[in-house]
Design a protein around this motif. Structure first.
Motif, PDB file in Angstrom:
ATOM      1  N   ARG A   1      28.596  80.452 -19.179  1.00  0.00           N
ATOM      2  CA  ARG A   1      28.474  79.151 -18.536  1.00  0.00           C
ATOM      3  C   ARG A   1      27.759  78.161 -19.440  1.00  0.00           C
ATOM      4  O   ARG A   1      26.802  78.515 -20.133  1.00  0.00           O
ATOM      5  CB  ARG A   1      27.724  79.262 -17.207  1.00  0.00           C
ATOM      6  N   HIS A   2      28.187  76.940 -19.403  1.00  0.00           N
ATOM      7  CA  HIS A   2      27.599  75.863 -20.211  1.00  0.00           C
ATOM      8  C   HIS A   2      26.405  75.290 -19.462  1.00  0.00           C
ATOM      9  O   HIS A   2      26.502  74.284 -18.757  1.00  0.00           O
ATOM     10  CB  HIS A   2      28.652  74.784 -20.464  1.00  0.00           C
ATOM     11  N   VAL A   3      25.255  75.964 -19.617  1.00  0.00           N
ATOM     12  CA  VAL A   3      24.019  75.519 -18.962  1.00  0.00           C
ATOM     13  C   VAL A   3      22.919  75.417 -20.017  1.00  0.00           C
ATOM     14  O   VAL A   3      22.871  76.213 -20.951  1.00  0.00           O
ATOM     15  CB  VAL A   3      23.586  76.482 -17.825  1.00  0.00           C
ATOM     16  N   PRO A   4      22.012  74.444 -19.875  1.00  0.00           N
ATOM     17  CA  PRO A   4      21.025  74.212 -20.925  1.00  0.00           C
ATOM     18  C   PRO A   4      19.719  74.962 -20.786  1.00  0.00           C
ATOM     19  O   PRO A   4      19.053  75.233 -21.795  1.00  0.00           O
ATOM     20  CB  PRO A   4      20.769  72.696 -20.828  1.00  0.00           C
ATOM     21  N   ASP A   5      19.323  75.303 -19.567  1.00  0.00           N
ATOM     22  CA  ASP A   5      17.950  75.740 -19.347  1.00  0.00           C
ATOM     23  C   ASP A   5      17.909  77.138 -18.749  1.00  0.00           C
ATOM     24  O   ASP A   5      18.779  77.526 -17.963  1.00  0.00           O
ATOM     25  CB  ASP A   5      17.234  74.759 -18.410  1.00  0.00           C
ATOM     26  N   TYR A   6      16.869  77.878 -19.127  1.00  0.00           N
ATOM     27  CA  TYR A   6      16.707  79.241 -18.616  1.00  0.00           C
ATOM     28  C   TYR A   6      16.644  79.271 -17.096  1.00  0.00           C
ATOM     29  O   TYR A   6      17.104  80.222 -16.461  1.00  0.00           O
ATOM     30  CB  TYR A   6      15.447  79.857 -19.225  1.00  0.00           C
ATOM     31  N   THR A   7      16.088  78.222 -16.508  1.00  0.00           N
ATOM     32  CA  THR A   7      15.993  78.170 -15.042  1.00  0.00           C
ATOM     33  C   THR A   7      17.345  77.928 -14.390  1.00  0.00           C
ATOM     34  O   THR A   7      17.471  78.041 -13.167  1.00  0.00           O
ATOM     35  CB  THR A   7      15.013  77.078 -14.602  1.00  0.00           C
TER      36      THR A   7
ATOM     37  N   HIS B   1      12.456  96.836 -38.791  1.00  0.00           N
ATOM     38  CA  HIS B   1      11.055  97.163 -38.524  1.00  0.00           C
ATOM     39  C   HIS B   1      10.510  96.427 -37.299  1.00  0.00           C
ATOM     40  O   HIS B   1       9.542  96.866 -36.692  1.00  0.00           O
ATOM     41  CB  HIS B   1      10.189  96.808 -39.736  1.00  0.00           C
ATOM     42  N   GLY B   2      11.114  95.310 -36.973  1.00  0.00           N
ATOM     43  CA  GLY B   2      10.650  94.505 -35.848  1.00  0.00           C
ATOM     44  C   GLY B   2      11.660  93.428 -35.532  1.00  0.00           C
ATOM     45  O   GLY B   2      12.726  93.349 -36.161  1.00  0.00           O
ATOM     46  N   PHE B   3      11.334  92.569 -34.568  1.00  0.00           N
ATOM     47  CA  PHE B   3      12.257  91.510 -34.147  1.00  0.00           C
ATOM     48  C   PHE B   3      11.497  90.253 -33.777  1.00  0.00           C
ATOM     49  O   PHE B   3      10.363  90.316 -33.271  1.00  0.00           O
ATOM     50  CB  PHE B   3      13.069  91.944 -32.913  1.00  0.00           C
ATOM     51  N   ASN B   4      12.136  89.116 -34.020  1.00  0.00           N
ATOM     52  CA  ASN B   4      11.750  87.861 -33.383  1.00  0.00           C
ATOM     53  C   ASN B   4      12.792  87.574 -32.323  1.00  0.00           C
ATOM     54  O   ASN B   4      13.985  87.503 -32.623  1.00  0.00           O
ATOM     55  CB  ASN B   4      11.706  86.702 -34.396  1.00  0.00           C
ATOM     56  N   ILE B   5      12.346  87.437 -31.084  1.00  0.00           N
ATOM     57  CA  ILE B   5      13.262  87.198 -29.971  1.00  0.00           C
ATOM     58  C   ILE B   5      12.788  85.967 -29.218  1.00  0.00           C
ATOM     59  O   ILE B   5      11.613  85.864 -28.860  1.00  0.00           O
ATOM     60  CB  ILE B   5      13.310  88.405 -29.019  1.00  0.00           C
ATOM     61  N   GLY B   6      13.699  85.036 -28.975  1.00  0.00           N
ATOM     62  CA  GLY B   6      13.295  83.861 -28.222  1.00  0.00           C
ATOM     63  C   GLY B   6      14.368  82.807 -28.156  1.00  0.00           C
ATOM     64  O   GLY B   6      15.432  82.923 -28.774  1.00  0.00           O
ATOM     65  N   MET B   7      14.072  81.752 -27.391  1.00  0.00           N
ATOM     66  CA  MET B   7      15.003  80.643 -27.232  1.00  0.00           C
ATOM     67  C   MET B   7      14.236  79.331 -27.270  1.00  0.00           C
ATOM     68  O   MET B   7      13.095  79.248 -26.807  1.00  0.00           O
ATOM     69  CB  MET B   7      15.784  80.782 -25.922  1.00  0.00           C
ATOM     70  N   ASN B   8      14.842  78.332 -27.858  1.00  0.00           N
ATOM     71  CA  ASN B   8      14.283  76.988 -27.899  1.00  0.00           C
ATOM     72  C   ASN B   8      14.917  76.177 -26.771  1.00  0.00           C
ATOM     73  O   ASN B   8      16.133  76.048 -26.712  1.00  0.00           O
ATOM     74  CB  ASN B   8      14.555  76.323 -29.250  1.00  0.00           C
ATOM     75  N   GLN B   9      14.088  75.637 -25.906  1.00  0.00           N
ATOM     76  CA  GLN B   9      14.576  74.920 -24.737  1.00  0.00           C
ATOM     77  C   GLN B   9      14.445  73.423 -24.956  1.00  0.00           C
ATOM     78  O   GLN B   9      13.350  72.866 -24.915  1.00  0.00           O
ATOM     79  CB  GLN B   9      13.787  75.346 -23.500  1.00  0.00           C
TER      80      GLN B   9
ATOM     81  N   ALA C   1      21.251  72.224 -27.700  1.00  0.00           N
ATOM     82  CA  ALA C   1      20.347  72.265 -26.546  1.00  0.00           C
ATOM     83  C   ALA C   1      21.087  72.366 -25.226  1.00  0.00           C
ATOM     84  O   ALA C   1      20.522  72.828 -24.228  1.00  0.00           O
ATOM     85  CB  ALA C   1      19.457  71.022 -26.537  1.00  0.00           C
ATOM     86  N   ASP C   2      22.355  71.955 -25.187  1.00  0.00           N
ATOM     87  CA  ASP C   2      23.080  71.914 -23.918  1.00  0.00           C
ATOM     88  C   ASP C   2      23.615  73.276 -23.482  1.00  0.00           C
ATOM     89  O   ASP C   2      24.077  73.414 -22.352  1.00  0.00           O
ATOM     90  CB  ASP C   2      24.246  70.920 -24.005  1.00  0.00           C
ATOM     91  N   HIS C   3      23.581  74.257 -24.380  1.00  0.00           N
ATOM     92  CA  HIS C   3      24.089  75.584 -24.028  1.00  0.00           C
ATOM     93  C   HIS C   3      23.043  76.622 -24.431  1.00  0.00           C
ATOM     94  O   HIS C   3      22.814  76.867 -25.617  1.00  0.00           O
ATOM     95  CB  HIS C   3      25.420  75.870 -24.723  1.00  0.00           C
TER      96      HIS C   3
END
Length: 212
Positions: free
Chosen positions: A109-115, A143-151, A160-162
């Motif tokens: 789905r084309h949604v911008p925000d985690y909420t 060895h490790g990970f960076n996990i995240g999202m920019n809102q 930013a829109d998806h």
């Protein structure tokens, strides 16, 4: 007045303004109060005009009709660099990776925000993230990970829109002089080969649970 205070007074002058050409035995200090132009006068400038297009939003998607995250699922897996498809989200390699194996977990789905995500989408996004970590560890020994999202654009989101969550594998010593000084990332494997290796191993690690 102490010797240190006297050296400071000589270096910057009685009026608090920094002088040029002080001797080596006089410490150079930049006053931050009662000085109209002191700090600014010693700052170096790094000109990055190529970023103006990004700041202005040039070339950014304007809707789901030209959003790459909406168009990619319509492609074949190899063409779109899709690693795995779920019911509500999919995993795709980043076309401009920070490290080899850098992928993103993206809702259809084309949604911008985690909420904006549904309960099912949140659950599957988390599930595919776990599977991605297990798969990348098995294939490449991360060895490790960076996990995240920019809102939002202000937080650095390129699209930013998806909504999309990054999963970036890390290894000891993977940040060295090449990206820091040479502004070059060293990627030892082409994306199509990385996609094939991860896609082939994905099912094996999809439902192994906490024991994996």
């Amino acid at each position: 007045m102490s010797q240190q205070d006297e050296q400071y007074r000589v270096a910057v002058g009685n009026d608090g303004r920094a002088s040029v050409g002080e001797t080596s035995d006089q410490p150079y200090r930049v006053p931050v109060s009662n000085d109209e132009n002191g700090p600014a006068s010693v700052f170096e400038h790094l000109w990055t005009p190529y970023r103006m297009a990004y700041i202005r939003g040039e070339g950014k998607p304007t809707g789901d009709h030209d959003c790459p995250f909406c168009l990619i699922p319509k492609m074949g897996d190899e063409e779109g660099l899709i690693v795995a498809r779920g019911r509500t989200v999919f995993a795709v390699l980043n076309l401009y990776p920070y490290n080899a194996g850098h992928l993103m977990v993206v809702p259809y789905r084309h949604v911008p925000d985690y909420t904006d995500l549904t309960v099912e989408e949140v659950a599957e996004l988390g599930d595919l993230t776990q599977t991605a970590m297990r798969t990348i560890r098995a294939v490449s020994g991360a060895h490790g990970f960076n996990i995240g999202m920019n809102q939002g654009h202000i937080a650095g989101a390129g699209i930013a829109d998806h909504l999309h969550q990054h999963v970036v594998p890390r290894w000891g010593g993977d940040t060295n002089f090449m990206p820091v000084i040479g502004l070059t990332r060293v990627l030892p494997q082409v994306l199509t080969e990385t996609r094939r290796l991860l896609a082939d191993a994905w099912a094996e690690h999809a439902d192994t649970g906490a024991e994996a």
